[in-house]
Design a protein around this motif. Structure first.
Motif, PDB file in Angstrom:
ATOM      1  N   GLN A  89       0.831  -1.209   0.000  1.00  0.00           N
ATOM      2  CA  GLN A  89       0.000   0.000   0.000  1.00  0.00           C
ATOM      3  C   GLN A  89       0.866   1.259   0.000  1.00  0.00           C
ATOM      4  N   ARG A  90       1.928   1.224   0.784  1.00  0.00           N
ATOM      5  CA  ARG A  90       2.806   2.393   0.833  1.00  0.00           C
ATOM      6  C   ARG A  90       3.465   2.631  -0.518  1.00  0.00           C
ATOM      7  N   LEU A  91       4.007   1.583  -1.120  1.00  0.00           N
ATOM      8  CA  LEU A  91       4.670   1.741  -2.402  1.00  0.00           C
ATOM      9  C   LEU A  91       3.724   2.336  -3.448  1.00  0.00           C
ATOM     10  N   VAL A  92       2.516   1.798  -3.549  1.00  0.00           N
ATOM     11  CA  VAL A  92       1.580   2.260  -4.568  1.00  0.00           C
ATOM     12  C   VAL A  92       1.149   3.698  -4.293  1.00  0.00           C
ATOM     13  N   ARG A  93       0.886   4.009  -3.035  1.00  0.00           N
ATOM     14  CA  ARG A  93       0.490   5.389  -2.696  1.00  0.00           C
ATOM     15  C   ARG A  93       1.596   6.370  -3.054  1.00  0.00           C
ATOM     16  N   GLU A  94       2.828   6.035  -2.718  1.00  0.00           N
ATOM     17  CA  GLU A  94       3.926   6.949  -2.994  1.00  0.00           C
ATOM     18  C   GLU A  94       4.205   7.064  -4.493  1.00  0.00           C
ATOM     19  N   ALA A  95       4.034   5.971  -5.240  1.00  0.00           N
ATOM     20  CA  ALA A  95       4.183   6.051  -6.697  1.00  0.00           C
ATOM     21  C   ALA A  95       3.153   7.011  -7.280  1.00  0.00           C
ATOM     22  N   ALA A  96       1.917   6.936  -6.785  1.00  0.00           N
ATOM     23  CA  ALA A  96       0.873   7.842  -7.264  1.00  0.00           C
ATOM     24  C   ALA A  96       1.182   9.287  -6.866  1.00  0.00           C
ATOM     25  N   GLU A  97       1.689   9.494  -5.658  1.00  0.00           N
ATOM     26  CA  GLU A  97       2.043  10.844  -5.225  1.00  0.00           C
ATOM     27  C   GLU A  97       3.147  11.436  -6.089  1.00  0.00           C
ATOM     28  N   LEU A 123      -0.876 -16.162  -5.306  1.00  0.00           N
ATOM     29  CA  LEU A 123      -1.103 -15.248  -6.413  1.00  0.00           C
ATOM     30  C   LEU A 123      -2.391 -14.446  -6.269  1.00  0.00           C
ATOM     31  N   ILE A 124      -3.472 -15.122  -5.948  1.00  0.00           N
ATOM     32  CA  ILE A 124      -4.758 -14.410  -5.873  1.00  0.00           C
ATOM     33  C   ILE A 124      -4.762 -13.394  -4.731  1.00  0.00           C
ATOM     34  N   PRO A 125      -4.347 -13.749  -3.523  1.00  0.00           N
ATOM     35  CA  PRO A 125      -4.262 -12.723  -2.477  1.00  0.00           C
ATOM     36  C   PRO A 125      -3.344 -11.562  -2.858  1.00  0.00           C
ATOM     37  N   THR A 126      -2.240 -11.868  -3.529  1.00  0.00           N
ATOM     38  CA  THR A 126      -1.314 -10.807  -3.937  1.00  0.00           C
ATOM     39  C   THR A 126      -1.992  -9.847  -4.904  1.00  0.00           C
ATOM     40  N   MET A 127      -2.684 -10.386  -5.919  1.00  0.00           N
ATOM     41  CA  MET A 127      -3.371  -9.520  -6.869  1.00  0.00           C
ATOM     42  C   MET A 127      -4.417  -8.664  -6.170  1.00  0.00           C
ATOM     43  N   GLU A 128      -5.126  -9.234  -5.230  1.00  0.00           N
ATOM     44  CA  GLU A 128      -6.169  -8.469  -4.549  1.00  0.00           C
ATOM     45  C   GLU A 128      -5.577  -7.387  -3.654  1.00  0.00           C
ATOM     46  N   ILE A 129      -4.448  -7.677  -3.036  1.00  0.00           N
ATOM     47  CA  ILE A 129      -3.757  -6.652  -2.239  1.00  0.00           C
ATOM     48  C   ILE A 129      -3.290  -5.513  -3.143  1.00  0.00           C
ATOM     49  N   ILE A 130      -2.691  -5.861  -4.281  1.00  0.00           N
ATOM     50  CA  ILE A 130      -2.193  -4.835  -5.208  1.00  0.00           C
ATOM     51  C   ILE A 130      -3.346  -3.993  -5.745  1.00  0.00           C
ATOM     52  N   LEU A 131      -4.409  -4.622  -6.176  1.00  0.00           N
ATOM     53  CA  LEU A 131      -5.531  -3.876  -6.762  1.00  0.00           C
ATOM     54  C   LEU A 131      -6.241  -3.027  -5.723  1.00  0.00           C
ATOM     55  N   ASP A 132      -6.322  -3.513  -4.491  1.00  0.00           N
ATOM     56  CA  ASP A 132      -6.903  -2.684  -3.426  1.00  0.00           C
ATOM     57  C   ASP A 132      -6.015  -1.473  -3.164  1.00  0.00           C
ATOM     58  N   ALA A 133      -4.696  -1.673  -3.184  1.00  0.00           N
ATOM     59  CA  ALA A 133      -3.780  -0.544  -2.988  1.00  0.00           C
ATOM     60  C   ALA A 133      -3.912   0.468  -4.116  1.00  0.00           C
ATOM     61  N   VAL A 134      -4.093  -0.018  -5.352  1.00  0.00           N
ATOM     62  CA  VAL A 134      -4.252   0.869  -6.505  1.00  0.00           C
ATOM     63  C   VAL A 134      -5.526   1.690  -6.377  1.00  0.00           C
ATOM     64  N   ARG A 135      -6.621   1.056  -6.017  1.00  0.00           N
ATOM     65  CA  ARG A 135      -7.885   1.793  -5.869  1.00  0.00           C
ATOM     66  C   ARG A 135      -7.780   2.851  -4.775  1.00  0.00           C
ATOM     67  N   THR A 136      -7.152   2.491  -3.660  1.00  0.00           N
ATOM     68  CA  THR A 136      -7.024   3.438  -2.549  1.00  0.00           C
ATOM     69  C   THR A 136      -6.123   4.608  -2.926  1.00  0.00           C
ATOM     70  N   ALA A 137      -4.987   4.310  -3.552  1.00  0.00           N
ATOM     71  CA  ALA A 137      -4.054   5.374  -3.941  1.00  0.00           C
ATOM     72  C   ALA A 137      -4.679   6.300  -4.971  1.00  0.00           C
ATOM     73  N   ARG A 139      -7.861   6.962  -5.372  1.00  0.00           N
ATOM     74  CA  ARG A 139      -8.866   7.781  -4.679  1.00  0.00           C
ATOM     75  C   ARG A 139      -8.215   8.896  -3.874  1.00  0.00           C
ATOM     76  N   ASP A 140      -7.114   8.585  -3.206  1.00  0.00           N
ATOM     77  CA  ASP A 140      -6.493   9.554  -2.306  1.00  0.00           C
ATOM     78  C   ASP A 140      -5.670  10.614  -3.029  1.00  0.00           C
ATOM     79  N   THR A 141      -5.142  10.291  -4.206  1.00  0.00           N
ATOM     80  CA  THR A 141      -4.257  11.233  -4.910  1.00  0.00           C
ATOM     81  C   THR A 141      -4.907  11.884  -6.116  1.00  0.00           C
ATOM     82  N   GLY A 142      -5.992  11.301  -6.624  1.00  0.00           N
ATOM     83  CA  GLY A 142      -6.621  11.830  -7.829  1.00  0.00           C
ATOM     84  C   GLY A 142      -5.978  11.367  -9.118  1.00  0.00           C
TER      85      GLY A 142
END
Length: 348
Positions: A89-97, A123-137, A139-142
């Motif tokens: 989550q941190r990595l994806v948020r910071e990439a978006a920032e 694999l499936i949990p990993t994809m869901e974690i990544i996609l949830d992080a992408v959606r959150t980032a 939303r938070d960064t625009g």
């Protein structure tokens, strides 16, 4: 109104960070901030080599096998620091920032989930974690975000088929494309044709790497065997006028990463990257940062390089930004908004 900055006496140039654009070539671990890598390494007790702690981009030259091995080893060490959902989550948020600060309104981040799956439950949990992080980032960064699932050319083609099916499974949840990365000198593109057929049938964009460490034949293989709709890098197509014409006539975008090309020794200096050759041939381009963690610069710096090393004018930079948006898989409303904002940036 875009802020203007001085370049030469009597001239001004618009700030490229304020130029709206899309970012289509960014690798997952490679997007990490250097300070974040240091913190995560300390958190998880990972010893980092000096090349990743010095505060300067490591000296890399991957045009020979030993150089590529060193690059891959550094990347793997950095990747080993991503161990929990919170790290992802941190990595994806910071990439978006970082992208937001560079003017990007749309980011397609590329990931091989098999690299993280052993620590994240499969694999499936990993994809869901990544996609949830992408959606959150997003939303938070625009910054609009989507994922390209990338197979590894160094692994067996059956692994790529598994990833293609996984990517298709999440095609309506944020996965928009399927890629093929790692050393293009190893293995044949056609070995992965079935994986790309699965992705095509599932409605995903085909965006394999080609034409970086290998020459024009690598790009042709991506087109002929994998039916590429975009080519990661593709700069070596500049060595073949017939291939340039084919790319231009087909409207296939090359995801060009100038700083990466120089850092890996594909070209000796920024002026050697054939941006003008591709531009003059009418080949669409989307400038990308590739792996900022290892190469030391992010998206806006690629546009600055096009301006400073190749003399791209502000109207030409605006057209490069338009090409990045047109080649993206952004929703139509996002594309329209970005294209309108690019026109405003370039207006007299």
């Amino acid at each position: 109104m875009a802020r203007e900055v001085g370049t030469e006496v009597g001239t001004t140039a618009r700030e490229v960070r304020e130029l709206p654009k899309a970012h289509l070539h960014l690798h997952f671990t490679g997007s990490m901030r250097p300070a974040t890598l240091l913190e995560l390494a300390d958190k998880h007790g990972v010893h980092l080599p000096e090349a990743l702690t010095s505060g300067e981009p490591p000296k890399l030259r991957a045009t020979d096998e030993r150089g590529w091995f060193r690059f891959q080893r550094l990347y793997d060490i950095a990747r080993s620091c991503l161990r929990t959902p919170e790290d992802i989550q941190r990595l994806v948020r910071e990439a978006a920032e970082e992208d937001a600060a560079d003017g990007s309104g749309w980011l397609e981040i590329q990931v091989d989930p098999t690299s993280y799956a052993p620590r994240l439950g499969g694999l499936i949990p990993t994809m869901e974690i990544i996609l949830d992080a992408v959606r959150t980032a997003s939303r938070d960064t625009g910054v609009g975000m989507a994922v390209i699932v990338a197979a590894n050319r160094m692994k067996h083609p059956l692994d790529a088929r598994t990833l293609a099916r996984l990517a298709v499974r999440y095609a309506d949840q944020g996965v928009i494309g399927f890629g093929l990365s790692n050393d293009e000198r190893r293995g044949l593109a056609r070995d992965f044709d079935r994986a790309f057929a699965i992705a095509h049938e599932g409605g995903l964009l085909a965006a394999p790497h080609g034409g970086e460490l290998s020459g024009p034949s690598s790009v042709r293989d991506c087109l002929d065997d994998l039916h590429a709709q975009r080519v990661g890098h593709g700069v070596r197509a500049a060595e073949d006028p017939f291939l340039l014409r084919r790319l231009a006539d087909s409207g296939i975008t090359c995801e060009v990463c100038p700083t990466s090309n120089v850092a890996l020794g594909v070209y000796d200096k920024p002026e050697d990257v054939p941006l003008r050759t591709l531009w003059d041939a009418g080949v669409p381009m989307a400038l990308g940062a590739d792996d900022p963690l290892l190469f030391g610069s992010r998206l806006a710096a690629q546009y600055e390089l096009a301006r400073d090393a190749h003399g791209f004018s502000d109207p030409e930079l605006a057209e490069l930004a338009r090409q990045s948006v047109r080649a993206s898989r952004a929703p139509q409303d996002v594309r329209d908004r970005l294209l309108t904002a690019i026109t405003a940036w370039a207006a007299p």
